[in-house]
Design an enzyme around this catalytic site. Structure first.
Site, PDB file in Angstrom:
ATOM      1  N   VAL A  26     -18.559  58.155  -0.821  1.00 52.60           N
ATOM      2  CA  VAL A  26     -17.672  56.921  -1.610  1.00 52.60           C
ATOM      3  C   VAL A  26     -16.622  57.686  -2.389  1.00 52.60           C
ATOM      4  O   VAL A  26     -15.439  57.424  -2.535  1.00 52.60           O
ATOM      5  CB  VAL A  26     -18.396  56.035  -2.364  1.00 52.60           C
ATOM      6  CG1 VAL A  26     -17.798  55.123  -3.157  1.00 52.60           C
ATOM      7  CG2 VAL A  26     -19.314  55.471  -1.130  1.00 52.60           C
ATOM      8  N   ARG A  75     -34.852  49.102 -11.476  1.00 50.21           N
ATOM      9  CA  ARG A  75     -35.012  47.733 -11.250  1.00 50.21           C
ATOM     10  C   ARG A  75     -34.464  46.948 -12.523  1.00 50.21           C
ATOM     11  O   ARG A  75     -34.944  47.446 -13.731  1.00 50.21           O
ATOM     12  CB  ARG A  75     -36.433  47.203 -10.617  1.00 50.21           C
ATOM     13  CG  ARG A  75     -37.043  48.183  -9.808  1.00 50.21           C
ATOM     14  CD  ARG A  75     -37.477  47.571  -8.476  1.00 50.21           C
ATOM     15  NE  ARG A  75     -38.026  48.668  -7.840  1.00 50.21           N
ATOM     16  CZ  ARG A  75     -37.806  48.639  -6.453  1.00 50.21           C
ATOM     17  NH1 ARG A  75     -37.242  47.740  -5.893  1.00 50.21           N
ATOM     18  NH2 ARG A  75     -38.646  49.697  -5.681  1.00 50.21           N
ATOM     19  N   GLY A 107     -32.640  43.232  -2.117  1.00 50.85           N
ATOM     20  CA  GLY A 107     -32.614  42.511  -3.985  1.00 50.85           C
ATOM     21  C   GLY A 107     -31.059  43.018  -4.323  1.00 50.85           C
ATOM     22  O   GLY A 107     -30.318  42.078  -4.915  1.00 50.85           O
ATOM     23  N   ASP A 131     -36.521  51.293   4.397  1.00 44.19           N
ATOM     24  CA  ASP A 131     -37.542  49.853   5.135  1.00 44.19           C
ATOM     25  C   ASP A 131     -36.889  49.556   6.285  1.00 44.19           C
ATOM     26  O   ASP A 131     -37.304  48.716   7.165  1.00 44.19           O
ATOM     27  CB  ASP A 131     -37.755  48.815   4.330  1.00 44.19           C
ATOM     28  CG  ASP A 131     -38.746  48.956   2.987  1.00 44.19           C
ATOM     29  OD1 ASP A 131     -39.461  50.407   3.026  1.00 44.19           O
ATOM     30  OD2 ASP A 131     -38.674  48.267   2.362  1.00 44.19           O
ATOM     31  N   ARG A 250     -61.067  55.407   8.682  1.00 45.04           N
ATOM     32  CA  ARG A 250     -60.675  56.072   7.222  1.00 45.04           C
ATOM     33  C   ARG A 250     -59.399  55.689   7.014  1.00 45.04           C
ATOM     34  O   ARG A 250     -58.580  55.171   7.807  1.00 45.04           O
ATOM     35  CB  ARG A 250     -60.666  57.783   7.441  1.00 45.04           C
ATOM     36  CG  ARG A 250     -62.049  58.270   7.502  1.00 45.04           C
ATOM     37  CD  ARG A 250     -62.541  58.327   6.276  1.00 45.04           C
ATOM     38  NE  ARG A 250     -64.023  58.912   5.879  1.00 45.04           N
ATOM     39  CZ  ARG A 250     -65.069  58.527   6.590  1.00 45.04           C
ATOM     40  NH1 ARG A 250     -65.043  57.502   7.255  1.00 45.04           N
ATOM     41  NH2 ARG A 250     -65.980  59.521   6.533  1.00 45.04           N
TER      42      ARG A 250
HETATM   43  P1  ATP Z   1     -35.843  48.162  -1.719  1.00 46.69           P
HETATM   44  O1  ATP Z   1     -35.597  47.737  -0.634  1.00 46.69           O
HETATM   45  O2  ATP Z   1     -36.104  49.810  -1.858  1.00 46.69           O
HETATM   46  O3  ATP Z   1     -36.852  47.503  -2.423  1.00 46.69           O
HETATM   47  P2  ATP Z   1     -33.973  46.382  -3.305  1.00 46.69           P
HETATM   48  O4  ATP Z   1     -32.556  46.623  -3.495  1.00 46.69           O
HETATM   49  O5  ATP Z   1     -34.563  45.426  -2.330  1.00 46.69           O
HETATM   50  O6  ATP Z   1     -34.525  47.905  -2.915  1.00 46.69           O
HETATM   51  P3  ATP Z   1     -35.158  45.055  -5.546  1.00 46.69           P
HETATM   52  O7  ATP Z   1     -35.921  45.666  -6.638  1.00 46.69           O
HETATM   53  O8  ATP Z   1     -35.513  44.025  -4.867  1.00 46.69           O
HETATM   54  O9  ATP Z   1     -34.763  46.544  -4.757  1.00 46.69           O
HETATM   55  O10 ATP Z   1     -33.597  44.686  -6.254  1.00 46.69           O
HETATM   56  C1  ATP Z   1     -33.013  45.705  -7.226  1.00 46.69           C
HETATM   57  C2  ATP Z   1     -32.465  45.061  -8.191  1.00 46.69           C
HETATM   58  O11 ATP Z   1     -31.064  44.253  -7.838  1.00 46.69           O
HETATM   59  C3  ATP Z   1     -33.080  44.284  -9.111  1.00 46.69           C
HETATM   60  O12 ATP Z   1     -33.852  44.943 -10.245  1.00 46.69           O
HETATM   61  C4  ATP Z   1     -32.211  43.483  -9.843  1.00 46.69           C
HETATM   62  O13 ATP Z   1     -31.788  44.231 -11.061  1.00 46.69           O
HETATM   63  C5  ATP Z   1     -31.139  43.377  -8.959  1.00 46.69           C
HETATM   64  N1  ATP Z   1     -31.428  41.909  -7.983  1.00 46.69           N
HETATM   65  C6  ATP Z   1     -32.481  41.644  -7.277  1.00 46.69           C
HETATM   66  N2  ATP Z   1     -32.662  40.333  -6.819  1.00 46.69           N
HETATM   67  C7  ATP Z   1     -31.782  39.765  -7.495  1.00 46.69           C
HETATM   68  C8  ATP Z   1     -31.254  38.284  -8.021  1.00 46.69           C
HETATM   69  N3  ATP Z   1     -31.717  37.092  -7.236  1.00 46.69           N
HETATM   70  N4  ATP Z   1     -30.201  38.109  -8.663  1.00 46.69           N
HETATM   71  C9  ATP Z   1     -29.508  39.280  -9.566  1.00 46.69           C
HETATM   72  N5  ATP Z   1     -29.948  40.387  -9.309  1.00 46.69           N
HETATM   73  C10 ATP Z   1     -30.918  40.687  -8.367  1.00 46.69           C
END
Ligand code: ATP
Length: 326
Positions: A26, A75, A107, A131, A250
Protein backbone atom coordinates in the site's frame (compact mmCIF):
# COMPACT_ATOMS: atom_id res chain seq x y z
CA UNK A 1 -15.66 13.91 -5.29
CA UNK A 2 -12.85 15.34 -3.12
CA UNK A 3 -9.32 14.85 -4.47
CA UNK A 4 -7.24 12.37 -2.49
CA UNK A 5 -3.74 13.54 -1.63
CA UNK A 6 -2.94 11.68 1.57
CA UNK A 7 -3.83 8.08 2.42
CA UNK A 8 -3.86 6.72 5.98
CA UNK A 9 -3.23 3.04 6.57
CA UNK A 10 -4.06 0.93 9.62
CA UNK A 11 -4.19 -2.71 10.73
CA UNK A 12 -7.01 -3.72 13.08
CA UNK A 13 -8.41 -6.75 14.91
CA UNK A 14 -6.36 -9.94 15.16
CA UNK A 15 -2.92 -9.78 13.55
CA UNK A 16 -2.27 -12.01 10.55
CA UNK A 17 0.97 -12.98 8.77
CA UNK A 18 1.18 -10.95 5.57
CA UNK A 19 -0.18 -7.73 7.08
CA UNK A 20 3.33 -6.26 6.79
CA UNK A 21 3.57 -7.24 3.14
CA UNK A 22 0.23 -5.45 2.63
CA UNK A 23 1.42 -2.33 4.49
CA UNK A 24 4.53 -2.28 2.30
CA UNK A 25 2.55 -2.68 -0.92
CA UNK A 26 0.00 0.00 0.00
CA UNK A 27 2.72 2.45 1.06
CA UNK A 28 5.00 2.00 -1.91
CA UNK A 29 2.25 1.87 -4.53
CA UNK A 30 0.73 5.03 -3.05
CA UNK A 31 4.06 6.89 -3.04
CA UNK A 32 4.83 5.66 -6.57
CA UNK A 33 1.52 7.17 -7.68
CA UNK A 34 2.17 10.54 -6.03
CA UNK A 35 0.17 10.16 -2.80
CA UNK A 36 1.41 10.94 0.69
CA UNK A 37 1.06 8.13 3.24
CA UNK A 38 0.45 8.22 7.00
CA UNK A 39 0.74 5.16 9.23
CA UNK A 40 -1.92 4.94 11.95
CA UNK A 41 -0.85 2.96 15.03
CA UNK A 42 -2.93 0.30 16.82
CA UNK A 43 -5.87 0.22 14.44
CA UNK A 44 -8.79 2.55 15.16
CA UNK A 45 -7.20 3.31 18.54
CA UNK A 46 -4.56 5.38 16.71
CA UNK A 47 -7.25 7.40 14.95
CA UNK A 48 -9.15 8.07 18.18
CA UNK A 49 -6.03 8.81 20.24
CA UNK A 50 -4.05 10.49 17.48
CA UNK A 51 -1.12 8.12 16.98
CA UNK A 52 -0.35 8.95 13.37
CA UNK A 53 3.09 9.05 11.69
CA UNK A 54 4.35 10.17 8.28
CA UNK A 55 5.38 7.18 6.18
CA UNK A 56 8.08 7.08 3.50
CA UNK A 57 9.07 4.16 1.30
CA UNK A 58 11.83 3.46 3.86
CA UNK A 59 9.26 3.12 6.68
CA UNK A 60 8.34 -0.25 5.19
CA UNK A 61 11.84 -1.56 4.45
CA UNK A 62 12.71 -5.12 5.40
CA UNK A 63 9.22 -6.10 6.59
CA UNK A 64 7.81 -8.33 3.81
CA UNK A 65 9.12 -11.43 5.59
CA UNK A 66 8.00 -10.46 9.10
CA UNK A 67 4.86 -11.82 10.79
CA UNK A 68 2.63 -9.54 12.86
CA UNK A 69 2.21 -5.89 11.95
CA UNK A 70 4.68 -3.03 12.32
CA UNK A 71 1.71 -0.68 12.77
CA UNK A 72 0.57 -2.77 15.78
CA UNK A 73 -3.07 -3.73 16.11
CA UNK A 74 -5.72 -3.41 18.77
CA UNK A 75 -9.39 -3.71 19.53
CA UNK A 76 -10.81 -0.21 20.13
CA UNK A 77 -14.06 0.10 22.10
CA UNK A 78 -14.18 3.88 21.65
CA UNK A 79 -14.49 3.51 17.86
CA UNK A 80 -17.74 1.56 18.28
CA UNK A 81 -19.39 4.72 19.70
CA UNK A 82 -20.51 7.76 17.64
CA UNK A 83 -18.44 10.04 19.94
CA UNK A 84 -15.30 7.95 19.38
CA UNK A 85 -15.77 8.01 15.61
CA UNK A 86 -16.28 11.81 15.70
CA UNK A 87 -12.92 12.16 17.48
CA UNK A 88 -11.36 9.78 14.95
CA UNK A 89 -12.73 11.86 12.08
CA UNK A 90 -11.47 15.12 13.61
CA UNK A 91 -7.99 13.64 14.12
CA UNK A 92 -7.95 12.24 10.62
CA UNK A 93 -8.83 15.65 9.14
CA UNK A 94 -6.27 17.41 11.34
CA UNK A 95 -3.59 15.02 10.03
CA UNK A 96 -4.64 15.84 6.46
CA UNK A 97 -5.76 12.28 5.70
CA UNK A 98 -8.30 12.16 2.84
CA UNK A 99 -8.77 8.37 2.52
CA UNK A 100 -8.08 5.19 4.46
CA UNK A 101 -6.87 1.68 3.75
CA UNK A 102 -8.07 -0.63 6.54
CA UNK A 103 -6.49 -4.08 6.86
CA UNK A 104 -8.45 -6.39 9.14
CA UNK A 105 -11.25 -8.87 9.60
CA UNK A 106 -15.01 -8.83 9.82
CA UNK A 107 -15.24 -6.37 12.73
CA UNK A 108 -12.65 -3.98 11.30
CA UNK A 109 -14.45 -3.81 7.95
CA UNK A 110 -17.81 -3.37 9.70
CA UNK A 111 -16.29 -0.40 11.55
CA UNK A 112 -14.95 0.92 8.23
CA UNK A 113 -18.40 0.67 6.62
CA UNK A 114 -20.07 2.55 9.48
CA UNK A 115 -17.35 5.26 9.52
CA UNK A 116 -17.52 5.70 5.73
CA UNK A 117 -21.32 6.01 5.85
CA UNK A 118 -21.23 8.57 8.68
CA UNK A 119 -18.47 10.84 7.36
CA UNK A 120 -18.33 10.12 3.63
CA UNK A 121 -14.67 9.03 3.97
CA UNK A 122 -13.26 7.03 1.03
CA UNK A 123 -12.15 3.69 2.51
CA UNK A 124 -10.81 0.57 0.88
CA UNK A 125 -10.42 -2.59 2.95
CA UNK A 126 -8.02 -5.52 2.70
CA UNK A 127 -9.02 -8.90 4.18
CA UNK A 128 -6.44 -9.42 6.91
CA UNK A 129 -7.38 -12.38 9.10
CA UNK A 130 -6.19 -15.97 9.43
CA UNK A 131 -9.79 -17.22 9.72
CA UNK A 132 -10.75 -16.88 6.02
CA UNK A 133 -14.25 -15.93 7.18
CA UNK A 134 -14.99 -12.95 4.89
CA UNK A 135 -17.52 -13.00 2.06
CA UNK A 136 -16.60 -12.35 -1.59
CA UNK A 137 -13.02 -13.59 -1.45
CA UNK A 138 -11.51 -17.06 -1.84
CA UNK A 139 -8.67 -16.21 0.55
CA UNK A 140 -7.71 -13.72 3.22
CA UNK A 141 -4.20 -12.48 4.00
CA UNK A 142 -2.70 -14.76 6.66
CA UNK A 143 -4.88 -17.79 6.01
CA UNK A 144 -2.32 -19.76 4.01
CA UNK A 145 0.42 -19.20 6.59
CA UNK A 146 -1.85 -20.26 9.46
CA UNK A 147 -2.90 -23.35 7.53
CA UNK A 148 0.74 -24.32 7.02
CA UNK A 149 1.45 -23.76 10.72
CA UNK A 150 -1.45 -26.07 11.60
CA UNK A 151 -0.24 -28.79 9.23
CA UNK A 152 3.26 -28.64 10.70
CA UNK A 153 1.85 -28.96 14.22
CA UNK A 154 -0.50 -31.82 13.34
CA UNK A 155 2.33 -33.74 11.68
CA UNK A 156 4.15 -33.61 15.03
CA UNK A 157 1.09 -34.55 17.08
CA UNK A 158 0.57 -37.54 14.79
CA UNK A 159 3.89 -39.02 15.94
CA UNK A 160 2.76 -39.15 19.56
CA UNK A 161 -0.84 -40.08 18.67
CA UNK A 162 0.43 -43.09 16.72
CA UNK A 163 2.93 -44.15 19.39
CA UNK A 164 0.39 -44.02 22.21
CA UNK A 165 -2.55 -45.18 20.07
CA UNK A 166 -4.64 -42.22 21.09
CA UNK A 167 -7.41 -40.02 19.81
CA UNK A 168 -6.35 -36.37 19.62
CA UNK A 169 -8.60 -33.37 19.31
CA UNK A 170 -6.55 -30.51 17.89
CA UNK A 171 -8.29 -27.15 18.28
CA UNK A 172 -7.66 -24.48 15.68
CA UNK A 173 -9.03 -20.95 15.24
CA UNK A 174 -12.10 -20.07 13.18
CA UNK A 175 -15.23 -19.89 15.34
CA UNK A 176 -17.21 -18.46 12.41
CA UNK A 177 -15.58 -20.42 9.58
CA UNK A 178 -14.28 -23.98 9.44
CA UNK A 179 -11.73 -23.42 6.68
CA UNK A 180 -8.68 -23.80 8.93
CA UNK A 181 -10.07 -27.00 10.49
CA UNK A 182 -11.36 -28.52 7.26
CA UNK A 183 -8.41 -27.72 5.00
CA UNK A 184 -6.01 -28.38 7.89
CA UNK A 185 -7.58 -31.87 8.13
CA UNK A 186 -7.32 -32.43 4.38
CA UNK A 187 -3.69 -31.33 4.27
CA UNK A 188 -2.56 -33.29 7.32
CA UNK A 189 -4.54 -36.46 6.61
CA UNK A 190 -6.60 -36.09 9.79
CA UNK A 191 -9.56 -38.39 10.35
CA UNK A 192 -12.18 -35.63 10.58
CA UNK A 193 -12.87 -31.93 11.00
CA UNK A 194 -15.51 -30.60 13.35
CA UNK A 195 -16.62 -27.22 12.05
CA UNK A 196 -19.18 -24.52 12.87
CA UNK A 197 -20.90 -24.76 9.47
CA UNK A 198 -22.14 -28.28 10.32
CA UNK A 199 -23.04 -27.57 13.94
CA UNK A 200 -26.79 -27.34 13.47
CA UNK A 201 -26.96 -30.07 10.83
CA UNK A 202 -25.64 -33.11 12.66
CA UNK A 203 -24.02 -34.20 15.90
CA UNK A 204 -20.54 -34.33 14.39
CA UNK A 205 -18.94 -36.19 17.31
CA UNK A 206 -21.60 -38.92 17.38
CA UNK A 207 -21.36 -39.19 13.59
CA UNK A 208 -17.60 -39.63 13.86
CA UNK A 209 -17.84 -42.37 16.47
CA UNK A 210 -20.76 -44.11 14.77
CA UNK A 211 -18.81 -44.18 11.52
CA UNK A 212 -16.40 -46.44 13.34
CA UNK A 213 -13.60 -44.09 12.41
CA UNK A 214 -10.98 -46.16 14.23
CA UNK A 215 -12.00 -49.60 13.03
CA UNK A 216 -8.86 -50.15 11.00
CA UNK A 217 -6.62 -47.78 12.97
CA UNK A 218 -5.39 -47.39 16.48
CA UNK A 219 -4.91 -43.65 16.54
CA UNK A 220 -6.85 -40.71 15.19
CA UNK A 221 -6.59 -36.96 14.85
CA UNK A 222 -9.63 -34.72 14.65
CA UNK A 223 -9.30 -31.03 13.88
CA UNK A 224 -11.81 -28.93 15.78
CA UNK A 225 -12.68 -25.30 15.11
CA UNK A 226 -12.75 -23.28 18.34
CA UNK A 227 -16.29 -22.92 19.60
CA UNK A 228 -17.17 -20.86 22.66
CA UNK A 229 -20.66 -22.43 22.76
CA UNK A 230 -19.63 -26.11 22.90
CA UNK A 231 -16.23 -25.61 24.50
CA UNK A 232 -14.36 -26.63 21.33
CA UNK A 233 -11.85 -29.46 21.72
CA UNK A 234 -12.12 -29.47 25.53
CA UNK A 235 -15.90 -29.77 25.27
CA UNK A 236 -15.59 -32.71 22.88
CA UNK A 237 -13.03 -34.48 25.07
CA UNK A 238 -15.41 -34.12 28.02
CA UNK A 239 -18.23 -35.63 25.95
CA UNK A 240 -15.95 -38.54 24.93
CA UNK A 241 -15.22 -39.21 28.58
CA UNK A 242 -18.90 -39.28 29.44
CA UNK A 243 -20.48 -40.82 26.32
CA UNK A 244 -17.73 -42.94 24.74
CA UNK A 245 -15.40 -43.92 27.61
CA UNK A 246 -13.76 -46.66 25.52
CA UNK A 247 -11.67 -43.95 23.83
CA UNK A 248 -8.57 -42.37 25.35
CA UNK A 249 -8.83 -38.78 24.13
CA UNK A 250 -6.28 -35.96 24.41
CA UNK A 251 -6.56 -32.27 23.56
CA UNK A 252 -4.08 -29.87 21.98
CA UNK A 253 -5.09 -26.23 21.55
CA UNK A 254 -2.87 -24.52 18.98
CA UNK A 255 -4.08 -21.05 20.01
CA UNK A 256 -2.01 -17.97 19.17
CA UNK A 257 0.76 -20.08 17.67
CA UNK A 258 -1.40 -19.97 14.51
CA UNK A 259 -1.13 -16.19 14.26
CA UNK A 260 2.65 -15.96 14.24
CA UNK A 261 5.50 -16.68 11.88
CA UNK A 262 6.90 -15.48 8.63
CA UNK A 263 4.21 -15.33 5.91
CA UNK A 264 4.26 -17.97 3.18
CA UNK A 265 5.08 -16.96 -0.38
CA UNK A 266 1.36 -17.26 -1.22
CA UNK A 267 0.41 -14.78 1.53
CA UNK A 268 3.19 -12.34 0.57
CA UNK A 269 2.08 -12.39 -3.06
CA UNK A 270 -1.62 -12.06 -2.15
CA UNK A 271 -0.89 -9.16 0.22
CA UNK A 272 1.31 -7.40 -2.34
CA UNK A 273 -1.29 -7.69 -5.10
CA UNK A 274 -4.14 -6.64 -2.82
CA UNK A 275 -2.17 -3.73 -1.34
CA UNK A 276 -1.41 -2.35 -4.79
CA UNK A 277 -5.05 -2.91 -5.83
CA UNK A 278 -6.25 -0.83 -2.87
CA UNK A 279 -4.42 2.21 -4.27
CA UNK A 280 -5.72 1.57 -7.79
CA UNK A 281 -9.24 1.33 -6.31
CA UNK A 282 -8.95 4.66 -4.50
CA UNK A 283 -7.44 6.31 -7.61
CA UNK A 284 -10.36 4.98 -9.67
CA UNK A 285 -12.92 6.45 -7.28
CA UNK A 286 -13.88 3.18 -5.60
CA UNK A 287 -15.23 3.55 -2.08
CA UNK A 288 -16.40 1.22 0.64
CA UNK A 289 -15.08 -1.92 -0.98
CA UNK A 290 -12.79 -4.67 0.15
CA UNK A 291 -10.26 -6.10 -2.27
CA UNK A 292 -10.98 -9.80 -2.72
CA UNK A 293 -9.63 -12.58 -4.90
CA UNK A 294 -11.95 -14.85 -6.89
CA UNK A 295 -10.56 -17.58 -9.14
CA UNK A 296 -7.20 -15.82 -9.16
CA UNK A 297 -8.60 -12.42 -10.19
CA UNK A 298 -8.73 -9.39 -7.90
CA UNK A 299 -12.27 -8.15 -7.33
CA UNK A 300 -14.02 -5.31 -5.48
CA UNK A 301 -16.36 -6.58 -2.78
CA UNK A 302 -18.78 -4.12 -1.12
CA UNK A 303 -18.18 -3.99 2.66
CA UNK A 304 -21.79 -5.10 3.18
CA UNK A 305 -21.10 -8.33 1.25
CA UNK A 306 -17.66 -8.94 2.80
CA UNK A 307 -19.11 -8.83 6.32
CA UNK A 308 -22.48 -10.57 5.87
CA UNK A 309 -21.24 -14.04 6.85
CA UNK A 310 -21.94 -15.37 3.36
CA UNK A 311 -18.60 -17.21 3.25
CA UNK A 312 -19.22 -20.91 2.50
CA UNK A 313 -17.13 -24.04 2.83
CA UNK A 314 -17.08 -26.78 0.23
CA UNK A 315 -19.23 -29.71 1.40
CA UNK A 316 -17.42 -32.05 -1.00
CA UNK A 317 -14.27 -31.47 1.05
CA UNK A 318 -16.03 -32.66 4.21
CA UNK A 319 -16.79 -35.94 2.43
CA UNK A 320 -13.25 -36.09 1.02
CA UNK A 321 -11.70 -35.96 4.51
CA UNK A 322 -13.87 -38.95 5.47
CA UNK A 323 -13.11 -40.91 2.28
CA UNK A 324 -9.37 -40.35 2.52
CA UNK A 325 -9.19 -41.42 6.13
CA UNK A 326 -10.67 -44.94 5.76
P1 ATP B 1 -10.42 -10.94 13.58
O1 ATP B 1 -11.14 -11.59 12.42
O2 ATP B 1 -8.99 -11.28 13.60
O3 ATP B 1 -11.10 -11.11 14.90
P2 ATP B 1 -11.69 -8.37 13.34
O4 ATP B 1 -11.40 -7.23 12.47
O5 ATP B 1 -12.98 -9.11 13.10
O6 ATP B 1 -10.44 -9.33 13.29
P3 ATP B 1 -12.76 -7.22 15.79
O7 ATP B 1 -12.21 -7.22 17.17
O8 ATP B 1 -14.10 -7.82 15.58
O9 ATP B 1 -11.65 -7.90 14.87
O10 ATP B 1 -12.83 -5.71 15.28
C1 ATP B 1 -11.69 -4.86 15.35
C2 ATP B 1 -12.10 -3.47 15.70
O11 ATP B 1 -13.00 -2.94 14.70
C3 ATP B 1 -12.87 -3.30 17.00
O12 ATP B 1 -12.03 -3.29 18.14
C4 ATP B 1 -13.54 -1.96 16.80
O13 ATP B 1 -12.65 -0.91 17.03
C5 ATP B 1 -13.89 -2.01 15.30
N1 ATP B 1 -15.29 -2.46 15.15
C6 ATP B 1 -15.75 -3.72 15.17
N2 ATP B 1 -17.10 -3.75 15.05
C7 ATP B 1 -17.50 -2.45 14.96
C8 ATP B 1 -18.76 -1.79 14.84
N3 ATP B 1 -19.91 -2.46 14.78
N4 ATP B 1 -18.76 -0.42 14.80
C9 ATP B 1 -17.61 0.26 14.84
N5 ATP B 1 -16.40 -0.30 14.97
C10 ATP B 1 -16.32 -1.63 15.03
Amino acid sequence: MAIIKTIGILTSGGDAPGMNAAIRAVTRTAIYNGFKVKGIKRGYFGLVFNEIDDFTSRSVSNIIQQGGTILKTARCKEFTTPEGRKTAYDNMCAAGIDALVVIGGDGSLTGARIFADEYDVPIVGLPGTIDNDLGGTDATIGYDTALNTIVEAVDKIRDTATSHERLFFVEVMGHMAGDLALNGALASGAEAAIIPEMETEIDQLADLVNRGFRKSKNSAIVLVAENPKTGGAMGLAQRIKEEFPEYDARVTILGHLQRGGSPTAADRILASRMGAAAITALSDGQRNVMIGVKNGELVYVPFSKATNHSHRIDHDDIDLVKILSI
